[in-house]
Each structure stands twice: as structure tokens, then as C-alpha cells.
Design a protein around this motif. Structure first.
Motif, PDB file in Angstrom:
ATOM      1  N   ALA A 101       0.855  -1.187   0.178  1.00  0.00           N
ATOM      2  CA  ALA A 101      -0.026  -0.118  -0.003  1.00  0.00           C
ATOM      3  C   ALA A 101       0.966   1.319  -0.047  1.00  0.00           C
ATOM      4  O   ALA A 101       0.433   2.153  -0.581  1.00  0.00           O
ATOM      5  CB  ALA A 101      -0.980   0.092   1.166  1.00  0.00           C
ATOM      6  N   GLN A 102       1.928   1.312   0.679  1.00  0.00           N
ATOM      7  CA  GLN A 102       2.791   2.431   0.560  1.00  0.00           C
ATOM      8  C   GLN A 102       3.445   2.675  -0.685  1.00  0.00           C
ATOM      9  O   GLN A 102       3.569   3.762  -1.043  1.00  0.00           O
ATOM     10  CB  GLN A 102       3.987   2.291   1.843  1.00  0.00           C
ATOM     11  CG  GLN A 102       3.401   2.225   3.228  1.00  0.00           C
ATOM     12  CD  GLN A 102       4.504   1.810   4.234  1.00  0.00           C
ATOM     13  OE1 GLN A 102       5.445   1.264   3.952  1.00  0.00           O
ATOM     14  NE2 GLN A 102       4.484   2.475   5.536  1.00  0.00           N
ATOM     15  N   ALA A 103       3.825   1.504  -1.516  1.00  0.00           N
ATOM     16  CA  ALA A 103       4.413   1.806  -2.643  1.00  0.00           C
ATOM     17  C   ALA A 103       3.327   1.997  -3.615  1.00  0.00           C
ATOM     18  O   ALA A 103       3.844   3.009  -4.571  1.00  0.00           O
ATOM     19  CB  ALA A 103       4.786   0.345  -3.055  1.00  0.00           C
ATOM     20  N   LEU A 104       2.062   1.583  -3.533  1.00  0.00           N
ATOM     21  CA  LEU A 104       1.206   2.419  -4.226  1.00  0.00           C
ATOM     22  C   LEU A 104       0.903   3.852  -4.029  1.00  0.00           C
ATOM     23  O   LEU A 104       0.454   4.566  -4.876  1.00  0.00           O
ATOM     24  CB  LEU A 104      -0.207   1.475  -4.162  1.00  0.00           C
ATOM     25  CG  LEU A 104      -0.134   0.060  -4.657  1.00  0.00           C
ATOM     26  CD1 LEU A 104      -1.238  -0.769  -4.369  1.00  0.00           C
ATOM     27  CD2 LEU A 104       0.080   0.013  -6.319  1.00  0.00           C
ATOM     28  N   GLN A 105       0.893   4.169  -2.949  1.00  0.00           N
ATOM     29  CA  GLN A 105       0.710   5.559  -2.329  1.00  0.00           C
ATOM     30  C   GLN A 105       1.950   6.489  -2.997  1.00  0.00           C
ATOM     31  O   GLN A 105       1.626   7.408  -3.625  1.00  0.00           O
ATOM     32  CB  GLN A 105       0.730   5.756  -0.930  1.00  0.00           C
ATOM     33  CG  GLN A 105       0.642   7.292  -0.370  1.00  0.00           C
ATOM     34  CD  GLN A 105       0.757   7.321   1.232  1.00  0.00           C
ATOM     35  OE1 GLN A 105       1.345   6.344   1.608  1.00  0.00           O
ATOM     36  NE2 GLN A 105       0.575   8.592   1.355  1.00  0.00           N
TER      37      GLN A 105
END
Length: 485
Positions: free
Chosen positions: A321-325
């Protein structure tokens, strides 16, 4: 730019587009506003985008459902066909039923943040819908201007063919009396053949433009009126960029998508937190041929779940999720870069096309004057037939360049308004009813909770063009030319 100035600009655009449909003598002509209005209501790309936004709206009640109570029931009937040899008391038949209700109490914030993320994606979808509107309108404006331009070019080529045909007849007559040579006749025949070839190409281009117009608007482009001038165009590229950064829907969509991705990280973090839920359940069993005929049970309680180890999945989901953010943040910057470049390029194209109009007009005036002079000089024997043919070709080229420059300037100006975020339905004063409001559907569905609250069966909104007649290249010699103001 203040909100008051933006409001005045939109009012000016609305007034001028309305004016285009009320000019005396144009009452029966197709107007640009009318074409935009039909595309707004019946273009399949736009109506499909609205359906997609309604689907996005449903993500909010879907996320809310995870935090609402859920209930279930089951029933079973059993007929014993073969009793075990060591069990003589098993009932031959039995029936049972059970029901349960579960109430989520705490989910680590997954539901709350999931709903927030869904709401941000709804807002992003609305911005995307605005961008789709602007894109369709820009295509309609380009198609509208293409038809006007190509009709004018066909008219110019038709006139050129007629002139060259008259020239050839005159050349043959003068050849018969020995005033001209066979070479002069051959030159006239060659230019006439080339002119007819150019006419056929121009006619094919006009047919293609008319068919493209039908694909976008849904109706044939009959008797298109000249478009109104575009007001509210910026004085500098910096002003265009300033407005675009504030109003462009692509930027707003990217911003909302980045905010949604931030909530997704919080949802992922909830995967390693405790959860708490309450429940109540009951069961009923009836043994039809047993003395203990009925068993009943009812229970209430609380279930707490404390994850201790899940094989590293929660941490991986958080990192994902952090990478997608991070990707969403980079995409936001990328969209911003693209909008800046688009606004500056559209401004430059508009300015260049406007200057080209001025130059082309001078070229047309000069070419027409030159043609008159060459014809006069030929009549006294100081100019050849080839000089006349060259002068006529130059005049044709200059007129075609002028027509194309006017089309390009108008399309570039509208594209500039679109890049600035000021080429949407609310800016154009479209008639024919209320504008589509995506908030209406969101407000309708955001609080729904009933499992069988379905919508009616979908039916197409866009109009089909399968029955539209094939277009032709028929034009009048006075076909309207696009204005570049």
C-alpha cells in the motif's frame, strides 16, 4: 484568478454560445452549441463514463457494509437410509435450523479508512468525468470545424476546377486560331487533371469529417453555422498555467487518488490489529422419531481476535500500500507536468494559428491581386498561359491555407480552454434540460443497506448511428469558412 473573474468568463462563454443559435438567418442551421448539447446527452463515451462513475459510487456502501451487522440462517433435513449396526437409537429423520447475527465492534480502523478511501475515489471519479466531458467537447469542436474547413476546401477546389475548365476551353479556342501552341493546351490539361484529383481528395476528406462528426454527435452535420468567437482566452501562457493548476480536472483527480492511497495504507495497517465483534446465535433441532424430540439453543457473546503471527502478510500488505501511495504521489506530479505542458503548448498553437490567419489573409489578398494582374498582362501578350495557371494555383493554396488556419486557431483556442479546465458542460450553457449531476446518484446510494435494493435493468442512453445515411461531399460554392477570432 478570482472566482468572480472566472464566473464572468463562464457567463461570457455561455452568452456567446447562445448567441450562435439566435443570429437571424441561422435559425435552421446547426450550431456548435447544438452539436455540443447532443454529444453531451447521447455520446456513448460520455454516457459510459457516467455509468462508470455510478459504479464507483457503489464502493462507498460496499465499504460501509463491512462495518454493519450481518445475519444468516441455515436449515437442514436428514433422512437416515441405513442405520449403523452398532447404533439402534439413531433417529430415522431429523430437521434442524440455525440463525446468527454478528455485529462488528472494532476492526482496527479498516472500515473507517476504507470508507474514506472510497469517498476520495468517488471524488476522483467526478473529476475524471469532468475531464471526459472536456475531451468529448474538444473532439466535437474539432469535428465541427473539420467539416466547415473541408466543405470550404471542397468549394474552393470545385471553383478551381470550373475556372481551369474554362481556361482549357479558351486555350483550345486560341490554339485553333493559332494564337497558342500545343504546349499551352497540354499545360492547361495537366493542371485541370491535377485539380480534379485534388477535388476528389478534398471530397473524400469531407466525407470522412462528416462521418467522424456523426460518430461523435450522433446526427449528420447539415448546414453548419459559423461558430462564435471564444472569449476568456488568457493573455499569457503563465496565466493559462495558473488557471489550469487550479481548475484542470486531471490534476484534481490525481490529487484525490493520492489521498485515497494514503487511506489504503491505514486499511492495510489494520490487518495486524485486534478485532472485536458481538454475536448472537440460536439453533433448533427436531428428531421426529425420538423421545427427545426437540433441542433448542440460544447464545450471545463477544469474539475478540488478536493476530499474533500471519506469516508476514500484514507487513507485506502495508509495504504494498505504501508503494502504491508513492506511485500515486509520483503520478500526481506527472499529471501536473503534463497539464502545464498542455496549457503552454495549446497557448503557443493558438497564438501561432492566429498569426497564421493574418499572414494567410495577406497571402490571399496578394495572390488574388497577382492573378488579376497576370490575366490582364496575358491579354496583351506579356504573360503566358503557364503564368496564369501558376497564379491560379497560388491563389488556391493561399485560400486553403487561410481556411485551415482559421480552423486550427479555433480548435487550439478551445483546447486551451479545456487545458485550463473551462471547457465543461457548466461553462458552455448547453440547452435541452438540466445538466447531469453525479452527486445525485451518490446521495441516492451512499446510505442504502437493503440487500435486494436493485436498480432497474440497464438500457442504453447513447443513440445509435447504424441507420444514418452514408455521407456525401455535396457543398455549395459559398460554404461557410471557420472564423479564427
Amino acid at each position: 484568478m478570482t472566482a468572480k473573474r472566472i464566473s464572468l468568463r463562464r457567463s461570457a462563454i455561455t452568452a456567446l454560445l447562445l448567441l450562435s443559435s439566435s443570429i437571424p438567418g441561422l435559425a435552421r442551421a446547426e450550431t456548435l452549441q447544438g452539436a455540443l448539447g447532443r454529444a453531451y446527452r447521447f455520446n456513448p463515451t460520455l454516457t459510459g463514463a457516467r455509468a462508470g462513475q455510478r459504479a464507483t459510487d457503489e464502493s462507498v456502501p460496499i465499504q460501509k457494509a463491512a462495518g454493519r451487522p450481518n445475519a444468516g440462517a441455515s436449515a437442514e433435513f436428514q433422512e437416515l437410509l441405513l442405520r449403523p449396526a452398532n447404533n439402534f437409537i439413531s433417529p430415522h429423520r431429523s430437521a434442524s435450523a440455525s440463525a446468527s447475527v454478528n455485529v462488528p465492534i472494532y476492526s482496527g480502523g479498516a472500515v473507517r479508512n476504507g470508507v474514506k478511501a472510497a469517498k476520495k475515489r468517488v471524488e476522483a471519479g467526478r473529476a475524471d468525468l469532468r475531464a471526459t466531458e472536456a475531451s468529448i467537447f474538444a473532439q466535437v469542436v474539432a469535428a465541427y470545424m473539420d467539416v466547415i474547413r473541408d466543405a470550404a476546401i471542397v468549394s474552393l477546389n470545385l471553383a478551381n476546377v470550373k475556372v481551369l475548365d474554362v481556361n482549357l476551353q479558351a486555350t483550345n479556342d486560341r490554339f485553333e486560331v493559332g494564337d497558342l501552341t500545343r504546349t499551352d493546351v497540354a499545360q492547361s490539361e495537366s493542371r485541370l487533371a491535377l485539380a480534379r484529383s485534388d477535388l476528389q481528395t478534398a471530397q473524400a476528406n469531407l466525407i470522412g469529417s462528416r462521418e467522424n462528426y456523426i460518430a461523435l454527435v450522433g446526427t449528420a452535420p447539415d448546414d453548419l453555422a459559423p461558430p462564435p468567437a471564444l472569449p476568456g482566452l488568457p493573455a499569457t501562457p503563465d496565466l493559462a498555467v495558473q488557471v489550469a493548476l487550479a481548475d484542470n480536472p486531471d490534476i484534481q483527480s490525481a490529487q484525490k487518488a493520492s489521498e485515497a492511497a494514503r487511506y489504503d495504507v491505514r486499511v492495510a495497517r489494520a490487518g495486524s490489529l485486534p478485532t472485536l465483534s458481538g454475536f448472537t446465535q440460536g439453533s433448533y433441532t427436531n428428531y421426529f422419531d425420538n423421545d427427545l424430540a426437540v433441542n433448542k439453543q440460544v447464545a450471545v457473546g463477544v469474539t475478540a481476535n488478536l493476530p499474533l503471527y500471519q506469516g508476514g502478510r500484514p507487513a507485506a500488505q502495508v509495504r504494498q500500500a505504501q508503494a502504491l501511495q508513492s506511485r500515486a504521489m509520483e503520478q500526481e506530479i506527472g499529471v501536473e507536468r503534463g497539464v502545464i505542458a498542455q496549457a503552454r503548448a495549446a497557448y503557443a498553437s493558438w497564438q501561432a494559428s492566429t498569426l497564421t490567419i493574418q499572414s494567410s489573409q495577406k497571402a490571399v489578398d496578394a495572390a488574388n491581386l497577382s492573378l488579376e494582374g497576370v490575366r490582364a498582362e496575358n491579354s496583351v501578350g506579356s504573360r503566358t498561359i503557364l503564368d496564369i495557371l501558376n497564379a491560379e494555383q497560388e491563389a488556391l493554396i493561399a485560400n486553403v491555407e487561410l481556411v485551415s488556419a482559421r480552423r486550427n486557431a479555433y480548435v487550439a483556442g478551445f483546447s486551451l480552454l479545456a487545458a485550463m479546465g473551462h471547457a465543461e458542460a457548466k461553462d458552455l450553457g448547453l440547452d435541452g434540460g438540466a445538466l447531469y449531476d453525479p452527486v445525485v446518484n451518490y446521495d441516492r446510494v451512499k446510505g442504502k443497506w437493503f440487500d435486494w435494493d436493485h436498480d432497474p435493468k440497464p438500457v442504453p442512453v447513447a443513440t445509435r448511428t447504424v441507420d444514418s445515411p452514408a455521407q456525401n461531399a455535396n457543398v455549395s460554392l459559398t460554404a461557410q469558412q471557420p472564423r479564427g477570432e
